[in-house]
Design a protein around this motif. Structure first.
Motif, mmCIF file in Angstrom:
data_model
loop_
_atom_site.group_PDB
_atom_site.id
_atom_site.type_symbol
_atom_site.label_atom_id
_atom_site.label_comp_id
_atom_site.label_asym_id
_atom_site.label_seq_id
_atom_site.Cartn_x
_atom_site.Cartn_y
_atom_site.Cartn_z
ATOM 1 N N THR A 22 35.750 30.566 37.543
ATOM 2 C CA THR A 22 37.139 30.042 36.976
ATOM 3 C C THR A 22 37.759 29.000 37.740
ATOM 4 O OG1 THR A 22 37.273 32.237 36.071
ATOM 5 C CG2 THR A 22 39.386 30.974 36.447
ATOM 6 N N MET A 23 37.869 29.033 39.037
ATOM 7 C CA MET A 23 38.589 27.894 39.925
ATOM 8 C C MET A 23 38.097 26.907 39.647
ATOM 9 S SD MET A 23 41.343 29.579 41.041
ATOM 10 C CE MET A 23 41.309 31.261 40.021
ATOM 11 N N GLU A 24 36.488 26.595 39.644
ATOM 12 C CA GLU A 24 35.809 25.388 39.737
ATOM 13 C C GLU A 24 36.071 24.863 38.229
ATOM 14 O OE1 GLU A 24 33.233 22.716 41.570
ATOM 15 O OE2 GLU A 24 34.652 24.112 42.309
ATOM 16 N N PHE A 25 36.067 25.575 37.254
ATOM 17 C CA PHE A 25 36.094 24.951 36.158
ATOM 18 C C PHE A 25 37.746 24.557 35.749
ATOM 19 C CE2 PHE A 25 32.568 27.366 34.255
ATOM 20 C CZ PHE A 25 31.740 26.227 33.669
ATOM 21 N N TRP A 26 38.364 25.177 36.421
ATOM 22 C CA TRP A 26 39.837 25.101 36.184
ATOM 23 C C TRP A 26 40.147 23.645 37.096
ATOM 24 C CZ3 TRP A 26 43.781 29.460 37.172
ATOM 25 C CH2 TRP A 26 45.091 29.271 36.729
ATOM 26 N N ARG A 27 39.712 23.427 38.492
ATOM 27 C CA ARG A 27 39.761 22.258 39.208
ATOM 28 C C ARG A 27 39.337 20.717 38.377
ATOM 29 N NH1 ARG A 27 39.223 25.850 43.728
ATOM 30 N NH2 ARG A 27 36.976 25.790 43.332
ATOM 31 N N ARG A 28 38.118 21.256 37.866
ATOM 32 C CA ARG A 28 37.274 19.980 37.673
ATOM 33 C C ARG A 28 36.935 19.962 36.075
ATOM 34 N NH1 ARG A 28 33.686 18.009 41.245
ATOM 35 N NH2 ARG A 28 32.145 17.971 39.969
ATOM 36 N N GLY A 29 37.409 20.923 35.332
ATOM 37 C CA GLY A 29 37.094 20.650 33.698
ATOM 38 C C GLY A 29 35.725 21.143 33.435
ATOM 39 N N TYR A 30 35.376 21.168 32.280
ATOM 40 C CA TYR A 30 34.208 21.676 31.814
ATOM 41 C C TYR A 30 33.063 20.515 31.837
ATOM 42 C CZ TYR A 30 30.297 23.376 28.884
ATOM 43 O OH TYR A 30 29.038 23.662 28.662
ATOM 44 N N GLU A 31 33.111 19.436 31.457
ATOM 45 C CA GLU A 31 32.308 18.530 31.312
ATOM 46 C C GLU A 31 31.665 18.011 32.707
ATOM 47 O OE1 GLU A 31 29.771 16.623 28.749
ATOM 48 O OE2 GLU A 31 31.275 17.818 28.212
ATOM 49 N N VAL A 32 32.399 17.885 33.566
ATOM 50 C CA VAL A 32 32.028 17.130 35.121
ATOM 51 C C VAL A 32 31.603 18.528 35.987
ATOM 52 C CG1 VAL A 32 33.402 15.224 34.788
ATOM 53 C CG2 VAL A 32 34.374 17.222 36.037
ATOM 54 N N THR A 33 31.754 19.619 35.458
ATOM 55 C CA THR A 33 31.505 20.684 36.503
ATOM 56 C C THR A 33 29.904 21.093 35.892
ATOM 57 O OG1 THR A 33 33.403 21.692 36.481
ATOM 58 C CG2 THR A 33 31.746 23.182 37.024
ATOM 59 N N SER A 34 28.823 20.964 37.263
ATOM 60 C CA SER A 34 27.603 21.112 36.806
ATOM 61 C C SER A 34 27.129 22.551 37.107
ATOM 62 C CB SER A 34 26.691 19.911 37.377
ATOM 63 O OG SER A 34 26.991 20.178 39.144
ATOM 64 N N VAL A 35 25.989 22.971 36.796
ATOM 65 C CA VAL A 35 25.377 24.130 37.229
ATOM 66 C C VAL A 35 25.222 24.139 38.713
ATOM 67 C CG1 VAL A 35 23.308 25.689 37.148
ATOM 68 C CG2 VAL A 35 24.265 24.772 35.229
ATOM 69 N N ALA A 36 24.830 23.060 39.593
ATOM 70 C CA ALA A 36 24.738 23.058 40.874
ATOM 71 C C ALA A 36 26.136 23.297 41.524
ATOM 72 C CB ALA A 36 24.324 21.640 41.409
ATOM 73 N N ASP A 37 27.099 22.506 41.100
ATOM 74 C CA ASP A 37 28.642 22.965 41.335
ATOM 75 C C ASP A 37 28.818 24.355 41.334
ATOM 76 O OD1 ASP A 37 29.080 20.232 41.785
ATOM 77 O OD2 ASP A 37 29.776 19.919 39.856
ATOM 78 N N LEU A 38 28.836 25.016 40.118
ATOM 79 C CA LEU A 38 28.955 26.470 40.077
ATOM 80 C C LEU A 38 28.102 27.436 41.021
ATOM 81 C CD1 LEU A 38 28.905 26.251 36.073
ATOM 82 C CD2 LEU A 38 30.846 26.745 37.639
ATOM 83 N N THR A 39 26.643 27.114 41.080
ATOM 84 C CA THR A 39 26.040 27.816 42.199
ATOM 85 C C THR A 39 26.432 27.745 43.438
ATOM 86 O OG1 THR A 39 24.382 26.273 42.058
ATOM 87 C CG2 THR A 39 24.082 27.847 40.495
ATOM 88 N N ARG A 40 27.174 26.630 43.843
ATOM 89 C CA ARG A 40 27.522 26.422 45.102
ATOM 90 C C ARG A 40 28.766 27.308 45.416
ATOM 91 N NH1 ARG A 40 31.413 23.133 46.315
ATOM 92 N NH2 ARG A 40 31.379 21.961 44.266
ATOM 93 N N VAL A 41 29.582 27.010 44.630
ATOM 94 C CA VAL A 41 30.868 27.957 44.682
ATOM 95 C C VAL A 41 30.576 29.415 44.467
ATOM 96 C CG1 VAL A 41 32.477 25.745 44.255
ATOM 97 C CG2 VAL A 41 31.992 27.611 42.408
#
Length: 203
Positions: A22-41
């Motif tokens: 949630t925090m990652e999508f909130w910070r970056r938006g949907y489009e630029v948030t990648s699966v790699a970003d999500l697995t990292r956080v």
């Protein structure tokens, strides 16, 4: 003979991982948030993400539902709990000023921010539907007050609701751009200054 246990037990807390997403999508938006970003956080591998949440879009849909039930729930409460449209909108904007600038989480509104530069049509449409539902809720309160003579009969409920929604969405972006709670409270107060006066009862 002992039977072998199917699959591996989850080695992460699902609720914690969901909050991190949630925090990652909130910070970056949907489009630029990648699966790699999500697995990292989230601290998990891609197979675990897919197994627990589905794909990126399915995860985001769950994030939005959770956001609306928690961080974003103030909007629904304001529009349903106050006795008049004026009080509901004043509370909506006042609480938005506080919520959008709360340093405990990313600034602004997740639903509004995540729509920026979103080219995935299904996601864009779902977020648009969320915003439209909010606009309709505001218009409904205004129309009800007009019918009950708490607002002038000439009040354009659709235009006034769209004005409120525009201020609300603008406050979200202003918060992301660095506006403070005090700044946004001033915006809210200025917006309410144009609210139609309640009709004077006839004698």
């Amino acid at each position: 003979m002992a039977t072998k246990q199917r699959g591996r037990p989850r080695s992460f807390d699902r609720d914690t991982a969901l909050e991190q997403a949630t925090m990652e999508f909130w910070r970056r938006g949907y489009e630029v948030t990648s699966v790699a970003d999500l697995t990292r956080v989230m601290g998990i591998g891609a197979p675990s993400l897919y197994a627990a949440f589905g794909d990126k879009q399915t995860l985001f849909e769950e994030v939005v539902r959770g956001y609306q039930a928690t961080h974003g729930a103030f909007a629904t409460r304001a529009l349903t709990e106050e006795p008049t449209a004026r009080e509901a909108v004043a509370r909506l904007l006042r609480e938005a000023a506080a919520e959008f600038t709360d340093p405990a989480h990313p600034y602004g509104c997740l639903v509004i921010g995540a729509a920026a530069n979103c080219t995935t049509e299904a996601v864009s449409a779902a977020l648009r539907d969320q915003r439209t539902a909010g606009l309709d809720a505001i218009e409904s309160r205004i129309a009800a007050d007009t019918a009950a003579h708490r607002l002038p009969g000439s009040t354009d409920a659709a235009a006034l609701a769209r004005f409120v929604a525009t201020v609300f969405q603008g406050m979200s972006q202003q918060a992301r751009d660095g506006a403070t709670r005090v700044d946004l409270e001033a915006v809210a107060e200025t917006a309410m200054a144009v609210w139609p006066e309640e009709p004077t009862p006839s004698r």
